[in-house]
Design a protein around this motif. Structure first.
Motif, mmCIF file in Angstrom:
data_model
loop_
_atom_site.group_PDB
_atom_site.id
_atom_site.type_symbol
_atom_site.label_atom_id
_atom_site.label_comp_id
_atom_site.label_asym_id
_atom_site.label_seq_id
_atom_site.Cartn_x
_atom_site.Cartn_y
_atom_site.Cartn_z
ATOM 1 N N SER A 16 0.807 -1.217 0.000
ATOM 2 C CA SER A 16 0.000 0.000 0.000
ATOM 3 C C SER A 16 0.843 1.272 0.000
ATOM 4 O O SER A 16 0.303 2.360 0.116
ATOM 5 C CB SER A 16 -0.917 0.008 1.230
ATOM 6 O OG SER A 16 -1.807 -1.078 1.183
ATOM 7 N N GLU A 28 -3.418 4.998 -0.615
ATOM 8 C CA GLU A 28 -4.746 4.499 -0.281
ATOM 9 C C GLU A 28 -5.900 5.124 -1.059
ATOM 10 O O GLU A 28 -6.947 4.515 -1.191
ATOM 11 C CB GLU A 28 -5.010 4.698 1.214
ATOM 12 C CG GLU A 28 -4.230 3.751 2.072
ATOM 13 C CD GLU A 28 -4.619 2.307 1.808
ATOM 14 O OE1 GLU A 28 -5.734 1.899 2.160
ATOM 15 O OE2 GLU A 28 -3.805 1.588 1.210
ATOM 16 N N ASP A 29 -5.735 6.341 -1.530
ATOM 17 C CA ASP A 29 -6.809 7.019 -2.250
ATOM 18 C C ASP A 29 -6.195 8.079 -3.158
ATOM 19 O O ASP A 29 -4.969 8.256 -3.186
ATOM 20 C CB ASP A 29 -7.829 7.640 -1.284
ATOM 21 C CG ASP A 29 -7.204 8.579 -0.265
ATOM 22 O OD1 ASP A 29 -6.228 9.277 -0.598
ATOM 23 O OD2 ASP A 29 -7.680 8.615 0.875
ATOM 24 N N ARG A 57 4.441 1.886 -8.914
ATOM 25 C CA ARG A 57 3.333 1.717 -7.982
ATOM 26 C C ARG A 57 2.447 2.958 -7.956
ATOM 27 O O ARG A 57 1.219 2.848 -7.898
ATOM 28 C CB ARG A 57 3.857 1.392 -6.582
ATOM 29 C CG ARG A 57 4.336 -0.046 -6.444
ATOM 30 C CD ARG A 57 4.673 -0.399 -5.007
ATOM 31 N NE ARG A 57 5.971 0.090 -4.604
ATOM 32 C CZ ARG A 57 7.121 -0.462 -4.958
ATOM 33 N NH1 ARG A 57 7.147 -1.519 -5.720
ATOM 34 N NH2 ARG A 57 8.251 0.045 -4.546
ATOM 35 N N LYS A 59 2.023 5.137 -10.432
ATOM 36 C CA LYS A 59 1.265 5.188 -11.693
ATOM 37 C C LYS A 59 0.079 4.216 -11.655
ATOM 38 O O LYS A 59 -1.014 4.555 -12.111
ATOM 39 C CB LYS A 59 2.177 4.869 -12.878
ATOM 40 C CG LYS A 59 3.277 5.883 -13.128
ATOM 41 C CD LYS A 59 2.798 7.061 -13.916
ATOM 42 C CE LYS A 59 2.616 6.627 -15.359
ATOM 43 N NZ LYS A 59 2.380 7.698 -16.276
ATOM 44 N N ALA A 60 0.283 3.020 -11.119
ATOM 45 C CA ALA A 60 -0.804 2.045 -11.020
ATOM 46 C C ALA A 60 -1.896 2.544 -10.075
ATOM 47 O O ALA A 60 -3.094 2.444 -10.383
ATOM 48 C CB ALA A 60 -0.270 0.702 -10.544
ATOM 49 N N ALA A 61 -1.493 3.114 -8.942
ATOM 50 C CA ALA A 61 -2.468 3.643 -7.983
ATOM 51 C C ALA A 61 -3.200 4.847 -8.577
ATOM 52 O O ALA A 61 -4.401 5.020 -8.351
ATOM 53 C CB ALA A 61 -1.778 4.024 -6.674
ATOM 54 N N LYS A 63 -3.906 5.352 -11.714
ATOM 55 C CA LYS A 63 -4.895 4.811 -12.662
ATOM 56 C C LYS A 63 -6.106 4.268 -11.905
ATOM 57 O O LYS A 63 -7.249 4.536 -12.263
ATOM 58 C CB LYS A 63 -4.251 3.725 -13.512
ATOM 59 C CG LYS A 63 -5.168 3.160 -14.563
ATOM 60 C CD LYS A 63 -4.462 2.148 -15.442
ATOM 61 C CE LYS A 63 -5.421 1.608 -16.498
ATOM 62 N NZ LYS A 63 -4.757 0.635 -17.359
ATOM 63 N N LYS A 64 -5.853 3.532 -10.843
ATOM 64 C CA LYS A 64 -6.914 2.933 -10.035
ATOM 65 C C LYS A 64 -7.832 3.996 -9.431
ATOM 66 O O LYS A 64 -9.044 3.818 -9.379
ATOM 67 C CB LYS A 64 -6.293 2.093 -8.920
ATOM 68 C CG LYS A 64 -7.283 1.507 -7.943
ATOM 69 C CD LYS A 64 -6.578 0.732 -6.868
ATOM 70 C CE LYS A 64 -7.566 0.239 -5.823
ATOM 71 N NZ LYS A 64 -6.875 -0.476 -4.734
ATOM 72 N N HIS A 65 -7.235 5.120 -8.988
ATOM 73 C CA HIS A 65 -7.996 6.156 -8.286
ATOM 74 C C HIS A 65 -8.371 7.342 -9.175
ATOM 75 O O HIS A 65 -8.874 8.357 -8.681
ATOM 76 C CB HIS A 65 -7.213 6.640 -7.061
ATOM 77 C CG HIS A 65 -7.003 5.568 -6.031
ATOM 78 N ND1 HIS A 65 -8.029 4.995 -5.321
ATOM 79 C CD2 HIS A 65 -5.883 4.940 -5.614
ATOM 80 C CE1 HIS A 65 -7.557 4.085 -4.500
ATOM 81 N NE2 HIS A 65 -6.245 4.032 -4.666
ATOM 82 N N GLY A 66 -8.112 7.235 -10.479
ATOM 83 C CA GLY A 66 -8.517 8.277 -11.411
ATOM 84 C C GLY A 66 -7.711 9.561 -11.330
ATOM 85 O O GLY A 66 -8.226 10.638 -11.591
#
Length: 79
Positions: A16, A28-29, A57, A59-61, A63-66
């Motif tokens: 995380s 986390e967000d 990590r 960049k991936a987060a 993408k996940k969180h917009g």
């Protein structure tokens, strides 16, 4: 940004964080992701290889969180 007190932060798994070995920069967000990008160059005692992995990590987060990230590499931050 959701408050991460010491107890909540300690409960997060290593994955995380942008820098999991050091448990630095939680992802986390969306707010935490933006903060991790803003503070990226302030993180001390990490190698360029660790920064490369942390950037992946982040960049991936993002993408996940917009979260829109314009930089292609961490070396472009602040330029």
């Amino acid at each position: 940004m959701a408050e991460l007190n010491a107890e909540k932060r300690d409960d997060l798994d290593k994955g995380s964080f942008a820098f999991p070995k050091q448990r630095k920069e939680p992802l986390e967000d969306a707010t935490h992701v933006r903060n991790a990008i803003a503070r990226f160059n302030q993180v001390k005692d990490v190698s360029d290889d660790e920064r490369d992995e942390a950037w992946k990590r982040i960049k991936a987060a993002a993408k996940k969180h917009g979260v829109d990230v314009k930089e292609k590499s961490w070396r472009e931050i602040g330029k």
